[in-house]
Design a protein around this motif. Structure first.
Motif, PDB file in Angstrom:
ATOM      1  N   SER A   7       0.631  -0.824   0.233  1.00 47.88           N
ATOM      2  CA  SER A   7       0.070  -0.539   0.085  1.00 47.88           C
ATOM      3  C   SER A   7       0.920   1.473   0.369  1.00 47.88           C
ATOM      4  O   SER A   7       1.927   1.581   0.132  1.00 47.88           O
ATOM      5  CB  SER A   7      -0.853   0.112   1.188  1.00 47.88           C
ATOM      6  OG  SER A   7       0.078   0.358   1.880  1.00 47.88           O
ATOM      7  N   SER A   9       0.899   3.799   1.615  1.00 51.20           N
ATOM      8  CA  SER A   9       0.467   4.224   3.342  1.00 51.20           C
ATOM      9  C   SER A   9       2.122   3.662   3.796  1.00 51.20           C
ATOM     10  O   SER A   9       2.433   3.914   4.626  1.00 51.20           O
ATOM     11  CB  SER A   9      -0.678   4.362   3.941  1.00 51.20           C
ATOM     12  OG  SER A   9      -1.269   2.397   4.467  1.00 51.20           O
ATOM     13  N   LEU A  10       1.872   2.088   3.199  1.00 48.78           N
ATOM     14  CA  LEU A  10       2.943   1.754   3.776  1.00 48.78           C
ATOM     15  C   LEU A  10       4.167   2.051   3.360  1.00 48.78           C
ATOM     16  O   LEU A  10       4.964   1.926   4.049  1.00 48.78           O
ATOM     17  CB  LEU A  10       2.892  -0.347   3.804  1.00 48.78           C
ATOM     18  CG  LEU A  10       3.842  -1.199   3.980  1.00 48.78           C
ATOM     19  CD1 LEU A  10       4.049  -0.904   5.152  1.00 48.78           C
ATOM     20  CD2 LEU A  10       3.754  -2.784   3.890  1.00 48.78           C
ATOM     21  N   HIS A  31       9.147  -6.732  17.208  1.00 42.55           N
ATOM     22  CA  HIS A  31       8.375  -7.232  16.640  1.00 42.55           C
ATOM     23  C   HIS A  31       7.463  -8.360  17.189  1.00 42.55           C
ATOM     24  O   HIS A  31       6.261  -8.852  17.462  1.00 42.55           O
ATOM     25  CB  HIS A  31       7.714  -6.461  14.952  1.00 42.55           C
ATOM     26  CG  HIS A  31       6.207  -6.999  14.848  1.00 42.55           C
ATOM     27  ND1 HIS A  31       5.527  -7.943  13.772  1.00 42.55           N
ATOM     28  CD2 HIS A  31       4.863  -5.880  15.292  1.00 42.55           C
ATOM     29  CE1 HIS A  31       4.669  -8.493  13.934  1.00 42.55           C
ATOM     30  NE2 HIS A  31       3.930  -7.293  14.219  1.00 42.55           N
ATOM     31  N   ASP A  83       0.912   3.852  19.610  1.00 38.55           N
ATOM     32  CA  ASP A  83      -0.335   4.268  18.843  1.00 38.55           C
ATOM     33  C   ASP A  83      -0.950   3.343  17.919  1.00 38.55           C
ATOM     34  O   ASP A  83      -0.023   3.025  17.322  1.00 38.55           O
ATOM     35  CB  ASP A  83      -1.101   5.542  18.212  1.00 38.55           C
ATOM     36  CG  ASP A  83       0.174   5.969  17.378  1.00 38.55           C
ATOM     37  OD1 ASP A  83      -0.034   5.380  16.017  1.00 38.55           O
ATOM     38  OD2 ASP A  83       0.240   7.542  17.000  1.00 38.55           O
ATOM     39  N   ALA A  84      -2.527   2.807  18.249  1.00 38.87           N
ATOM     40  CA  ALA A  84      -2.972   1.786  16.988  1.00 38.87           C
ATOM     41  C   ALA A  84      -2.041   2.326  15.549  1.00 38.87           C
ATOM     42  O   ALA A  84      -1.991   1.002  14.955  1.00 38.87           O
ATOM     43  CB  ALA A  84      -3.830   1.799  17.011  1.00 38.87           C
ATOM     44  N   ALA A  85      -2.239   3.137  15.114  1.00 40.68           N
ATOM     45  CA  ALA A  85      -1.527   3.368  13.915  1.00 40.68           C
ATOM     46  C   ALA A  85      -0.107   3.474  13.279  1.00 40.68           C
ATOM     47  O   ALA A  85       0.148   2.383  12.255  1.00 40.68           O
ATOM     48  CB  ALA A  85      -1.834   4.888  13.179  1.00 40.68           C
ATOM     49  N   ARG A  87       0.873   0.362  15.300  1.00 38.45           N
ATOM     50  CA  ARG A  87       0.653  -0.640  15.221  1.00 38.45           C
ATOM     51  C   ARG A  87       0.599  -1.167  14.095  1.00 38.45           C
ATOM     52  O   ARG A  87       1.351  -2.509  13.841  1.00 38.45           O
ATOM     53  CB  ARG A  87       0.196  -1.335  16.129  1.00 38.45           C
ATOM     54  CG  ARG A  87       0.102  -2.391  17.082  1.00 38.45           C
ATOM     55  CD  ARG A  87      -0.631  -2.509  17.860  1.00 38.45           C
ATOM     56  NE  ARG A  87      -0.033  -2.320  19.356  1.00 38.45           N
ATOM     57  CZ  ARG A  87       1.054  -3.175  20.044  1.00 38.45           C
ATOM     58  NH1 ARG A  87       1.427  -3.866  20.472  1.00 38.45           N
ATOM     59  NH2 ARG A  87       1.351  -2.584  20.770  1.00 38.45           N
ATOM     60  N   SER A  88      -0.554  -0.806  13.436  1.00 37.20           N
ATOM     61  CA  SER A  88      -0.437  -1.337  11.568  1.00 37.20           C
ATOM     62  C   SER A  88       0.120  -1.301  11.137  1.00 37.20           C
ATOM     63  O   SER A  88      -0.007  -2.376  10.730  1.00 37.20           O
ATOM     64  CB  SER A  88      -2.397  -0.901  11.979  1.00 37.20           C
ATOM     65  OG  SER A  88      -2.511  -0.782  10.353  1.00 37.20           O
ATOM     66  N   MET A  89       0.389  -0.232  10.950  1.00 37.39           N
ATOM     67  CA  MET A  89       1.778  -0.262  10.543  1.00 37.39           C
ATOM     68  C   MET A  89       2.988  -1.558  10.147  1.00 37.39           C
ATOM     69  O   MET A  89       3.344  -1.850   9.190  1.00 37.39           O
ATOM     70  CB  MET A  89       2.035   1.381  10.037  1.00 37.39           C
ATOM     71  CG  MET A  89       1.625   2.202   9.677  1.00 37.39           C
ATOM     72  SD  MET A  89       1.700   2.096   7.369  1.00 37.39           S
ATOM     73  CE  MET A  89      -0.228   1.895   7.131  1.00 37.39           C
ATOM     74  N   ASP A  91       2.579  -4.440  11.903  1.00 41.96           N
ATOM     75  CA  ASP A  91       1.760  -5.042  11.393  1.00 41.96           C
ATOM     76  C   ASP A  91       1.877  -5.749  10.049  1.00 41.96           C
ATOM     77  O   ASP A  91       2.496  -6.476   9.748  1.00 41.96           O
ATOM     78  CB  ASP A  91       0.531  -5.022  11.525  1.00 41.96           C
ATOM     79  CG  ASP A  91       0.181  -5.781  13.592  1.00 41.96           C
ATOM     80  OD1 ASP A  91       1.185  -5.970  14.009  1.00 41.96           O
ATOM     81  OD2 ASP A  91      -0.753  -5.046  14.547  1.00 41.96           O
ATOM     82  N   GLN A  92       1.217  -4.402   9.163  1.00 46.73           N
ATOM     83  CA  GLN A  92       1.322  -4.332   7.726  1.00 46.73           C
ATOM     84  C   GLN A  92       2.875  -4.831   6.964  1.00 46.73           C
ATOM     85  O   GLN A  92       2.817  -5.478   6.860  1.00 46.73           O
ATOM     86  CB  GLN A  92       0.252  -2.927   7.103  1.00 46.73           C
ATOM     87  CG  GLN A  92      -0.404  -3.483   7.325  1.00 46.73           C
ATOM     88  CD  GLN A  92      -1.206  -1.589   6.684  1.00 46.73           C
ATOM     89  OE1 GLN A  92      -0.738  -1.295   5.900  1.00 46.73           O
ATOM     90  NE2 GLN A  92      -2.050  -0.760   7.847  1.00 46.73           N
TER      91      GLN A  92
END
Length: 130
Positions: A7, A9-10, A31, A83-85, A87-89, A91-92
């Motif tokens: 993506s 964003s990634l 991680h 933050d969650a954002a 963490r999500s990045m 993880d992706q």
């Protein structure tokens, strides 16, 4: 072979926050071991990098809000996104890197003036995962 999309964003996250192959490897080590904290010496042993490189990457990751340092006698580092954002990045990134190591490394190297040195780092890390 199935290609997975990286993506935008990634891609931005990789370019702005990760920047180096060693930083990527340190982040992914932490991680993968989220319940554990590491000393600099443990990270250098796990990844085969020198202490200065490990400390530089840990400081950058801490400044980016991706890990925390303990206030113990010997500094220990643990994966803990601010933050969650974030963490999500990460993880992706971990999933994408497991499936598309070369495209992600190519993305990291594409716009860097020091890409020859970074390519050598990436090659060493790819061969180390065989």
């Amino acid at each position: 072979m199935v290609r997975h999309h990286i993506s935008e964003s990634l891609k931005v996250f990789i370019r702005e926050q990760i920047q180096t192959v060693f930083r990527l490897e340190v982040l992914l080590l932490l991680h993968r071991n989220q319940s554990r904290s590491f000393t600099t010496a443990e990270i250098t042993s796990e990844l085969g990098v020198n202490t200065d490189v490990a400390q530089e990457q840990l400081a950058a990751l801490e400044a980016s809000g991706l890990l925390v340092q303990s206030n113990t006698e010997e500094a220990r580092y643990r994966y803990h996104p601010a933050d969650a954002a974030l963490r999500s990045m990460v993880d992706q990134l971990a999933v994408s890197y497991s499936r598309q190591r070369v495209p992600i490394l190519s993305l990291m190297l594409a716009e860097r003036p020091d890409r020859i040195r970074l390519f050598a780092e990436a090659f060493k890390l790819i061969r180390g995962h065989d």
